[in-house]
Design a protein around this motif. Structure first.
Motif, PDB file in Angstrom:
ATOM      1  N   TRP A   8       0.855  -1.218   0.112  1.00  0.00           N
ATOM      2  CA  TRP A   8       0.010   0.021   0.023  1.00  0.00           C
ATOM      3  C   TRP A   8       0.863   1.149  -0.120  1.00  0.00           C
ATOM      4  N   PRO A   9       0.712   2.148  -0.849  1.00  0.00           N
ATOM      5  CA  PRO A   9       1.402   3.486  -0.848  1.00  0.00           C
ATOM      6  C   PRO A   9       1.065   4.382   0.157  1.00  0.00           C
ATOM      7  N   ARG A  10       2.019   5.516   0.338  1.00  0.00           N
ATOM      8  CA  ARG A  10       1.953   6.236   1.381  1.00  0.00           C
ATOM      9  C   ARG A  10       0.704   6.997   1.538  1.00  0.00           C
ATOM     10  N   VAL A  43      -3.451   6.273   4.000  1.00  0.00           N
ATOM     11  CA  VAL A  43      -2.733   6.397   5.355  1.00  0.00           C
ATOM     12  C   VAL A  43      -3.169   5.321   6.263  1.00  0.00           C
ATOM     13  N   PRO A  44      -4.289   4.653   6.697  1.00  0.00           N
ATOM     14  CA  PRO A  44      -4.391   3.757   7.521  1.00  0.00           C
ATOM     15  C   PRO A  44      -3.667   2.205   6.891  1.00  0.00           C
TER      16      PRO A  44
END
Length: 325
Positions: free
Chosen positions: A227-229, A232-233
């Motif tokens: 999951w990329p930055r 967020v979660p």
């Protein structure tokens, strides 16, 4: 569970394929039965399903009996090849399943018998492919703990996708672009919008475009595995592999089967409404959809290998030194 453990899958596959083949034999013998679903259009005939089903049943039975492990490598590779051909053939024969599922989602199913028969055929093919992959791993002497051929297979999710997978992903995007271009050109020619916003068909088109752009990119780029930055979660966590693999294989097999097999056959035979349609439009649709489906399937193979769980035994005896570049 060990990656080379077959368990009861080959036996289940053999029973399922035998039952599916027997059902098609009964439908062949009783074509007028109200319980017999219609034959798939543009297919060689129901006898093809019978031949594929019983070939798959025999191959899975031999794998279940462990016959491949007591035979020389050429015989075992032949068994793997038969299982691959029969499994892929059963899925292609059930090419209308994707359309049936799409109509089910929009509440327009009018033949549950055909839907269940196609689902049974596709399941038989998928089970056969599971057996083919398991036997192929043993023939290749893959690590029994993680299914990798250490030294030749990617070891981590962060490893880059191979060039052939990236090429396949961009072929899929090109195929989607060609198909969407055909839709727009056809609408401009007919002086009407491509689709009415807010309609079920508009939602379907949007989902289809995502399957032709975001999905192939996710198959070969890091954001489809980690999951990329900006998420967020979940940032930095592993993307559930079947969240990407499931749609890729379903859409890829559906497009390749429906358009690459049935559509091309109908076009070459001049059947259906394709004979009256402009050649430029039909060619853009058929080749666009086919390239799209095949590209997804090839890229999904790479994604499947890249997202395997890490080997639980770092010092596995199946590890071999990496070849020098």
């Amino acid at each position: 569970m060990r990656a080379d453990a077959v368990g009861g899958w080959p036996r289940l596959a053999a029973v399922w394929c035998s039952a599916y083949g027997a059902a098609n034999v009964w439908w062949l013998a009783n074509p007028g039965s109200p319980f017999a679903p219609p034959e798939e259009v543009f297919s060689p005939g129901r006898w093809m399903a019978v031949a594929l089903a019983f070939s798959a049943a025999v191959a899975c039975s031999l794998i279940a009996a462990g016959a491949g492990q007591r035979r020389p490598a050429p015989a075992r590779w032949t068994l793997v090849g038969v299982a691959w051909v029969a499994g892929a053939g059963l899925i292609l024969y059930s090419y209308m399943l994707a359309i049936s599922v799409a109509t089910l989602l929009f509440g327009e199913v009018d033949d549950w018998g055909s839907l269940l028969a196609r689902a049974a055929g596709a399941t038989a093919g998928a089970l056969t492919l599971v057996c083919a992959v398991a036997e192929q791993r043993r023939v290749r002497r893959a690590c029994p703990h993680c299914a990798r051929v250490h030294g030749r297979s990617p070891e981590r999710r962060t490893d880059p996708a191979p060039w052939w997978a990236r090429l396949a992903a961009y072929v899929a995007i090109a195929g989607c672009s060609v198909r969407v271009a055909a839709l727009i050109l056809d609408s401009v020619t007919a002086h009407r919008p491509p689709f009415a916003l807010g309609t079920p068909f508009a939602v379907f088109v949007v989902l289809l475009i995502l399957a032709g752009t975001l999905l192939p990119l996710a198959l070969v780029h890091r954001f489809g595995r980690i999951w990329p930055r900006w998420v967020v979660p979940l940032a930095g966590r592993d993307v559930p592999r079947w969240l990407v693999l499931g749609p890729a294989w379903f859409v890829g097999a559906g497009l390749a089967g429906y358009f690459g097999v049935a559509g091309m056959a109908a076009w070459l035979l001049g059947e259906g409404n394709l004979a009256q349609a402009p050649v430029w439009r039909v060619s853009m649709e058929m080749f666009g959809y086919t390239a799209w489906g095949l590209g997804l399937l090839v890229a999904a193979v790479s994604y499947y290998g890249l997202t395997r769980p890490a080997c639980p035994l770092p010092n596995s005896p199946y590890r071999v030194p990496m070849p020098l570049a």
